[in-house]
Design a protein around this motif. Structure first.
Motif, mmCIF file in Angstrom:
data_model
loop_
_atom_site.group_PDB
_atom_site.id
_atom_site.type_symbol
_atom_site.label_atom_id
_atom_site.label_comp_id
_atom_site.label_asym_id
_atom_site.label_seq_id
_atom_site.Cartn_x
_atom_site.Cartn_y
_atom_site.Cartn_z
ATOM 1 N N LEU A 131 0.873 -1.300 0.228
ATOM 2 C CA LEU A 131 0.283 0.237 0.226
ATOM 3 C C LEU A 131 0.893 1.322 0.081
ATOM 4 C CD1 LEU A 131 -2.790 -0.987 2.593
ATOM 5 C CD2 LEU A 131 -2.995 -0.523 0.141
ATOM 6 N N THR A 132 2.045 1.432 0.507
ATOM 7 C CA THR A 132 2.744 2.371 0.718
ATOM 8 C C THR A 132 3.242 3.024 -0.749
ATOM 9 O OG1 THR A 132 4.639 3.681 2.158
ATOM 10 C CG2 THR A 132 4.881 1.359 1.297
ATOM 11 N N THR A 133 3.159 4.281 -0.542
ATOM 12 C CA THR A 133 3.589 5.090 -2.046
ATOM 13 C C THR A 133 5.153 5.534 -1.869
ATOM 14 O OG1 THR A 133 2.454 7.056 -1.173
ATOM 15 C CG2 THR A 133 1.361 5.615 -2.725
ATOM 16 N N TRP A 134 5.419 5.547 -0.628
ATOM 17 C CA TRP A 134 6.863 6.252 -0.351
ATOM 18 C C TRP A 134 8.032 5.305 -0.129
ATOM 19 C CZ3 TRP A 134 7.136 10.380 3.877
ATOM 20 C CH2 TRP A 134 6.390 11.665 3.459
ATOM 21 N N PRO A 135 8.908 5.135 -1.116
ATOM 22 C CA PRO A 135 9.902 4.068 -1.236
ATOM 23 C C PRO A 135 10.582 3.731 0.080
ATOM 24 C CG PRO A 135 10.724 5.847 -2.714
ATOM 25 C CD PRO A 135 9.159 6.274 -2.228
ATOM 26 N N GLU A 136 11.134 4.858 0.782
ATOM 27 C CA GLU A 136 11.727 4.958 1.973
ATOM 28 C C GLU A 136 10.806 4.219 3.034
ATOM 29 O OE1 GLU A 136 10.978 7.874 0.603
ATOM 30 O OE2 GLU A 136 12.377 9.086 0.534
ATOM 31 N N GLU A 137 9.493 4.351 2.954
ATOM 32 C CA GLU A 137 8.610 3.595 3.968
ATOM 33 C C GLU A 137 8.563 2.174 3.700
ATOM 34 O OE1 GLU A 137 4.371 4.387 4.088
ATOM 35 O OE2 GLU A 137 4.494 4.364 6.484
ATOM 36 N N ARG A 138 8.513 2.081 2.142
ATOM 37 C CA ARG A 138 8.464 0.561 2.018
ATOM 38 C C ARG A 138 9.779 -0.073 2.262
ATOM 39 N NH1 ARG A 138 8.160 0.954 -3.562
ATOM 40 N NH2 ARG A 138 6.007 1.540 -3.341
ATOM 41 N N ALA A 139 11.028 0.265 2.258
ATOM 42 C CA ALA A 139 11.976 -0.205 2.649
ATOM 43 C C ALA A 139 12.112 -0.548 4.260
ATOM 44 C CB ALA A 139 13.520 0.692 2.400
ATOM 45 N N LEU A 140 11.593 0.457 4.827
ATOM 46 C CA LEU A 140 11.341 0.377 6.566
ATOM 47 C C LEU A 140 10.355 -0.519 6.948
ATOM 48 C CD1 LEU A 140 11.804 4.094 7.353
ATOM 49 C CD2 LEU A 140 13.079 2.323 8.134
ATOM 50 N N LEU A 141 9.293 -0.855 5.880
ATOM 51 C CA LEU A 141 8.217 -1.897 6.476
ATOM 52 C C LEU A 141 8.768 -3.274 6.171
ATOM 53 C CD1 LEU A 141 5.297 -0.057 5.079
ATOM 54 C CD2 LEU A 141 5.540 -0.614 7.350
ATOM 55 N N GLY A 142 9.782 -3.145 5.024
ATOM 56 C CA GLY A 142 10.032 -4.578 4.371
ATOM 57 C C GLY A 142 11.183 -4.878 5.621
ATOM 58 N N ALA A 143 11.932 -4.062 6.257
ATOM 59 C CA ALA A 143 12.888 -4.274 7.114
ATOM 60 C C ALA A 143 12.124 -5.304 8.198
ATOM 61 C CB ALA A 143 13.717 -3.331 7.682
#
Lengths: 118, 448
Positions: B393-405
């Motif tokens: 769902l997230t549109t911010w690549p930085e957030e995607r990375a953090l969620l992924g982590a």
């Protein structure tokens, strides 16, 4: 500065009103008009017949198109217009708030570029 | 000469808003006032290095701008065609001319309320406020909101056109209208703050300037409206949020939930300021959403540890907030606080209710909260699925990375022991969903 207060509403809702409700409405509009006149803000007003009575024409090269009904089929349709004098948008907005139709539908407040009421 | 230029720009920045506000009042036209002030800045950059910074720089700028306005009205073809040109000219030519004498009235409130008029779209309000009240340039604002500069410039142009053509008044609202209009202004300031703060949380530069500008705007509002407790409350809230930055700003690779903050690193001065402001606001006995959110934040600020926090008080505060702002985001944040009092299972039920209403579909913080509660209950597989959904769902690549982590941590078995058996034994090492900071579009309050 002049403004047009365009009153939009659901024709069906108005049609479903009891005679008492209608009378209250007429009285409220009358009082508003009186207030506008005392404030020297009243330029004029029109009350339209229902949107179902409208006919729309579009003149295009080589042909004229006629539609039975208003220019667009929307839930709320144009029902009437107040033309008022007002120095600022805020003043015009406060008049719009007093329009009974604002409680039942929407009132669009549009600044007028030029007025001709001959 | 670089030093001189920097000095000049600083002096300009300090007085620009005040001068602009007064100019608009006198000139009567937003665009003309801005253009002429810009001309005055150019003139200042040309003349002050040689002549020195004048004793009354604001006065100098105002008088220079006014002269430029007269010039433009006389010569500019576009202006010669406008009907109100003569009226404006008359007004301008009548004003006093000595830069040393001229006192600039403080019309900043008129400027702020005009920029945040409800007849303008929220985006227009934000763009206009940042450009004229905060004095950021179009490029800075565009970068901070991840928008093309042309888009932002267009928004500002259209907003000014609407102000002129619809005759949005350059005025402070009447006493009766003030509370609602002020709420609109505070909403713009808080939106700007959130944009900046959230960007900083995910390690994105450029937007930091927004949080600082929001605080600056907040201070100006408190200065101009000292008896408005919500303005004071908003500043308190922003300072309390900022106080926690040292605990998470060092680690751009992962979110540091509130639970894991080293509270000794929190900025004591910011906390003291926030608490002092909240205390000051409370004297008015007119509670409001910003004061309540600040009070919630204050509870964290005064608690030496997550365990020592008065969660029941926080839940009550959320009840009060919900009564004023019955939004699903408030309900979400309240549910997370409830998990600390009644356990994660109770909170999950509240989240299920929100989900059934369909309100927060697609809202990343909802999925994060849910996932973390599931982790606490030892339901790792479900938690991982929920996190996967958040990543989508997230549109911010930085957030995607953090969620992924975080997803990796959970899937890999990190984050504490399985507790599906224990009663009220939340594993100390697991992160609480309530703490995970995320990007925000509709937040009622931040958790970090």
């Amino acid at each position: 500065m002049h403004y047009a207060l365009l009153i939009f509403g659901d024709d069906a809702r108005y049609a479903a009103m009891s005679p008492e409700e209608e009378q209250d409405l007429v009285r409220a509009y009358g009082e508003l008009t009186r207030r506008l006149r005392s404030a020297s803000a009243y330029l004029g007003s029109v009350r339209l017949c229902d949107a179902s009575t409208a006919t729309t024409r579009r003149v295009r090269p080589g042909r004229v198109l006629t539609t039975d009904g208003p220019f667009a089929e929307t839930k709320e349709q144009l029902r009437g217009v107040f033309l008022i004098r007002s120095e600022t948008l805020d003043e015009a907005l406060s008049w719009a708030d007093q329009i009974p139709g604002a409680r039942l539908g929407s009132v669009e407040v549009r600044p007028i570029r030029s007025t001709d009421l001959s | 000469m670089a030093g001189a230029r920097a000095d000049i720009e600083r002096v300009y920045r300090d007085s620009a808003t005040r001068v602009l506000a007064a100019l608009i009042g006198r000139i009567g036209d937003f665009e003309l006032a801005e253009d002429c002030l810009q001309d005055a800045l150019v003139a200042a950059l040309e003349r002050w290095p040689a002549e020195g910074i004048p004793a009354n720089p604001a006065g100098w700028l105002a008088v220079t701008a006014r002269r430029r306005a007269i010039d433009r009205l006389r010569r500019d073809r576009v202006w010669r065609a406008k009907r109100d040109r003569l009226e404006l000219l008359r007004r301008l030519e009548a004003a006093p001319g000595d830069p040393l004498d001229v006192e600039i009235p403080d019309e900043r409130l008129r400027l702020v309320f005009t920029c945040c008029h409800p007849a303008l779209s929220l985006e227009a309000q934000v763009a206009l406020t940042l450009r004229t009240v905060a004095g950021l340039n179009t490029g800075e604002v565009a970068r901070a909101f991840l928008l093309p500069e042309a888009t932002l410039a267009q928004r500002v142009v259209r907003a000014k056109r609407k102000i002129r053509e619809a005759r949005i008044p350059y005025a402070v609202p009447s006493r009766a209208a003030l509370p609602e209009r002020l709420a609109g202004v505070l909403a713009v300031v808080y939106l700007v703050f959130n944009q900046g703060y959230s960007a900083a949380l995910v390690g994105r530069g450029h937007a930091d300037v927004l949080a600082d500008e929001a605080v600056r705007l907040g201070r100006t509002l408190v200065e101009l409206l000292p008896d408005e407790p919500e303005a004071v409350g908003l500043l308190a809230l922003m300072r309390l949020h900022q106080s926690r930055a040292p605990a998470w700003s060092g680690d751009p690779e992962r979110f540091v939930p509130l639970d894991e903050h080293d509270r000794r690193s929190w900025d004591r001065a910011a906390i003291a300021e926030g608490l002092g402001l909240l205390e000051r606001a409370s004297h008015h006995e007119r509670p409001g959403p910003y004061q309540i959110q600040a009070a919630i934040s204050a509870h964290h600020a005064i608690s030496p540890s997550p365990q020592a926090t008065d969660w029941r008080a926080i839940v009550s505060l959320y009840d009060a907030l919900y009564a004023l702002q019955p939004s699903p985001v408030v309900a979400l944040n309240r549910a997370v606080a409830v998990s600390r009092v009644d356990g994660p299972a109770a909170a999950l039920e509240l989240l299920a209710e929100i989900e059934r209403s369909g309100a927060l579909r697609g809202y990343v913080p909802f999925y994060r909260a849910r996932a973390e509660l599931l982790v606490q209950l030892g339901r790792r597989a479900e938690a991982a699925r929920t996190y996967r959904r958040a990543v989508e769902l997230t549109t911010w690549p930085e957030e995607r990375a953090l969620l992924g982590a975080r997803l990796g941590e959970i899937a890999g078995g990190a984050g504490g022991a399985d507790t599906s058996g224990g009663r009220h034994e939340w594993p100390r090492s697991s992160s609480s969903s309530s703490r995970t900071p995320t990007t925000t579009k509709r937040r009622a309050g931040l958790w970090t």
